[in-house]
Design an enzyme around this catalytic site. Structure first.
Site, PDB file in Angstrom:
ATOM      1  N   LYS A  40       0.843  -1.203   0.000  1.00 16.08           N
ATOM      2  CA  LYS A  40       0.000   0.000   0.000  1.00 16.08           C
ATOM      3  C   LYS A  40       0.880   1.256   0.000  1.00 16.08           C
ATOM      4  CE  LYS A  40      -0.406  -0.288   5.024  1.00 16.08           C
ATOM      5  NZ  LYS A  40      -1.169  -0.932   6.098  1.00 16.08           N
ATOM      6  N   ARG A 135     -10.881  -0.249  14.487  1.00 15.94           N
ATOM      7  CA  ARG A 135     -10.735   0.470  13.230  1.00 15.94           C
ATOM      8  C   ARG A 135     -11.790  -0.046  12.257  1.00 15.94           C
ATOM      9  NH1 ARG A 135      -4.960   0.738  10.061  1.00 15.94           N
ATOM     10  NH2 ARG A 135      -5.331  -1.495   9.797  1.00 15.94           N
ATOM     11  N   HIS A 165      -6.174  -7.415  12.611  1.00 15.34           N
ATOM     12  CA  HIS A 165      -4.953  -6.607  12.621  1.00 15.34           C
ATOM     13  C   HIS A 165      -4.532  -6.328  14.062  1.00 15.34           C
ATOM     14  CE1 HIS A 165      -1.881  -4.283  10.780  1.00 15.34           C
ATOM     15  NE2 HIS A 165      -2.337  -3.107  11.117  1.00 15.34           N
ATOM     16  N   ARG A 222       1.072 -11.114   6.737  1.00 15.23           N
ATOM     17  CA  ARG A 222       1.084  -9.852   5.976  1.00 15.23           C
ATOM     18  C   ARG A 222       2.311  -9.047   6.360  1.00 15.23           C
ATOM     19  NH1 ARG A 222      -3.844  -9.926   8.466  1.00 15.23           N
ATOM     20  NH2 ARG A 222      -3.303  -8.039   9.633  1.00 15.23           N
ATOM     21  N   TYR A 266      14.593  31.434   6.476  1.00 14.40           N
ATOM     22  CA  TYR A 266      13.354  32.104   6.899  1.00 14.40           C
ATOM     23  C   TYR A 266      13.288  32.242   8.418  1.00 14.40           C
ATOM     24  CZ  TYR A 266      11.277  31.342   2.256  1.00 14.40           C
ATOM     25  OH  TYR A 266      10.992  31.344   0.925  1.00 14.40           O
ATOM     26  N   CYS A 313      13.304  25.038   3.876  1.00 17.28           N
ATOM     27  CA  CYS A 313      12.423  25.756   2.945  1.00 17.28           C
ATOM     28  C   CYS A 313      11.650  24.740   2.103  1.00 17.28           C
ATOM     29  CB  CYS A 313      13.244  26.665   2.027  1.00 17.28           C
ATOM     30  SG  CYS A 313      14.430  27.717   2.882  1.00 17.28           S
ATOM     31  N   ASP A 315      11.999  23.989  -1.027  1.00 16.26           N
ATOM     32  CA  ASP A 315      12.819  23.227  -1.980  1.00 16.26           C
ATOM     33  C   ASP A 315      14.291  23.138  -1.606  1.00 16.26           C
ATOM     34  OD1 ASP A 315      10.465  23.353  -3.648  1.00 16.26           O
ATOM     35  OD2 ASP A 315      11.093  25.387  -4.144  1.00 16.26           O
TER      36      ASP A 315
END
Ligand SMILES: *Cc1c(COP(=O)(O)O)cnc(C)c1O
Length: 373
Positions: A40, A135, A165, A222, A266, A313, A315
């Site tokens: 997943k 859940r 689970h 799993r 910043y 920041c 990027d």
């Protein structure tokens, strides 16, 4: 390595180590167990296309995903294995489940009713059983009712299995151990009560369950996190040889000196207390490199630790390389993984950002290309 790769910020995923991890997992699992690979969330951020293909050709024939789009993508890759959607699929997509031969988890009786109305065909299904996580799933504390629901709907759907689970199998305090054993017992009781239905896949163990617990219902395990070489909880000890398969790299885009008293990035949250050599790294929070690492995290350059200075920041961010020799523009930087004798693990980053390793690897954004080695 890919010629088109832009060496700005990228992840290297080691598919050979993935196979080794699978072998090592097999060595601690019971001989009769089959692996259901949990892929997943784009295989926990590793990129499911290559992960699934590698696992499939390595003999793994069960896959679990979180949603129907992931399931269809995997089917379209030509994978003929069992694909189980572990969570909710809107019932208006029911026909697609049938068309692509995907197994759907039944979350509740209400869900079964709606799914049956939405499609007249015999959709493949597995029942979720709730043994304490609260859940999804049928209530294991009400075994008579749960047995009734499974029996009724087994006539309507093509029911291939049921699962529960575990929610604290990664913790080793006494309370968590008792809770987990209790979850397994509750599940086994329900599984025993419908044994005559001969469901092919009755399973309850995740990575931590497979590592630390046993169940009579162990035909399928799993495996998610441990396959990727990571720990369910950072205090866990993995079998020797299981290693992370993801390394996250970037480069030095610029080097400069800043004088005592100058501030960086910043908000001016970092002030140089002496003359410093600063490197800029072209990765940021838009790449999934958490802003919580501002003034807190570090990267590895030439096998040495370079502390992050100032805020991350979108990027880019800056690190202190005053103490590191031979740092030049274009130098490789390790954000996650090994450099020389040092290593930054997903758990290390998780600890600095108050989360878990799972979120760190899932959080590496789509903008970061994955390359396979
Ligand atoms: C995610 C998930 C798993 C895999 O858990 P790991 O801790 O990564 O092994 C197994 N089962 C279910 C139902 C899940 O949602």
């Amino acid at each position: 390595m890919n010629e088109d790769l832009v060496k700005r910020s990228w992840c290297e995923v080691d598919l050979v180590q993935l196979e080794k991890n699978i072998d090592l997992c097999k060595s601690f699992l019971p001989r009769e167990s089959e692996i259901m690979a949990v892929v997943k969330a784009d295989a926990y951020g590793h990129g499911y296309e290559n992960i699934v293909k590698t696992l499939h050709s390595y003999g793994v024939s069960h896959f679990a995903v979180s949603n129907i789009n992931e399931a269809i993508d995997i089917r379209k890759m030509g994978i003929v294995s069992d694909i189980l959607v572990l969570g909710y699929t809107p019932t208006e997509k029911a026909e697609l489940l049938l068309k692509y031969d995907i197994s759907q988890t039944i979350l509740s009786e209400e869900y079964a009713i709606e799914l049956s109305k939405a499609c007249s065909g015999k959709i493949k299904c597995q029942f979720a059983i709730d043994t304490g996580m609260n859940r999804i799933g049928l209530d294991a504390d009400n075994p008579t009712e749960t047995e009734r629901i499974i029996r009724i709907w087994s006539k309507r759907f093509n029911v291939t299995g049921m699962f529960t689970h575990l929610c604290v199998a990664d913790m080793d305090d006494e309370d968590s151990k008792l809770f987990t054993i209790n979850q397994i017992n509750k599940f086994e009781r329900i599984a025993d009560s419908i044994k005559d239905l001969q469901l092919a896949y009755v399973h309850c163990l995740n990575s931590a369950g497979g590592l630390f617990y046993k169940s009579r219902y162990n035909k399928m395990i799993r495996l998610g996190i441990v396959m990727y070489g990571l720990k369910p909880d950072r205090h866990n000890v993995l079998p020797k040889g299981i290693k992370p398969i993801m390394t996250w790299k970037s480069v030095v885009s610029m080097i400069k000196e800043v004088n005592k008293g100058e501030t960086i990035s910043y908000g001016r949250t970092f002030t140089a207390i002496k003359k410093m050599k600063i490197a800029t790294i072209p990765t940021g929070y838009a790449d999934g490199y958490s802003r919580l690492l501002s003034n807190r995290g570090y990267v590895l350059i030439n096998g040495a630790e370079a502390p992050i200075v100032g805020r991350i920041c979108m990027d880019q961010f800056m690190v202190d390389v005053t103490h590191i020799e031979n740092v030049n523009m274009g130098n490789e930087v390790v954000l996650l993984g090994r450099s020389g004798h040092k290593e930054i693990t997903a758990d290390d980053l998780a600890e600095m950002t108050e989360t878990i390793g799972y979120e760190v690897v899932c959080g590496v954004s789509k903008r970061v290309p994955r390359v396979y080695i």
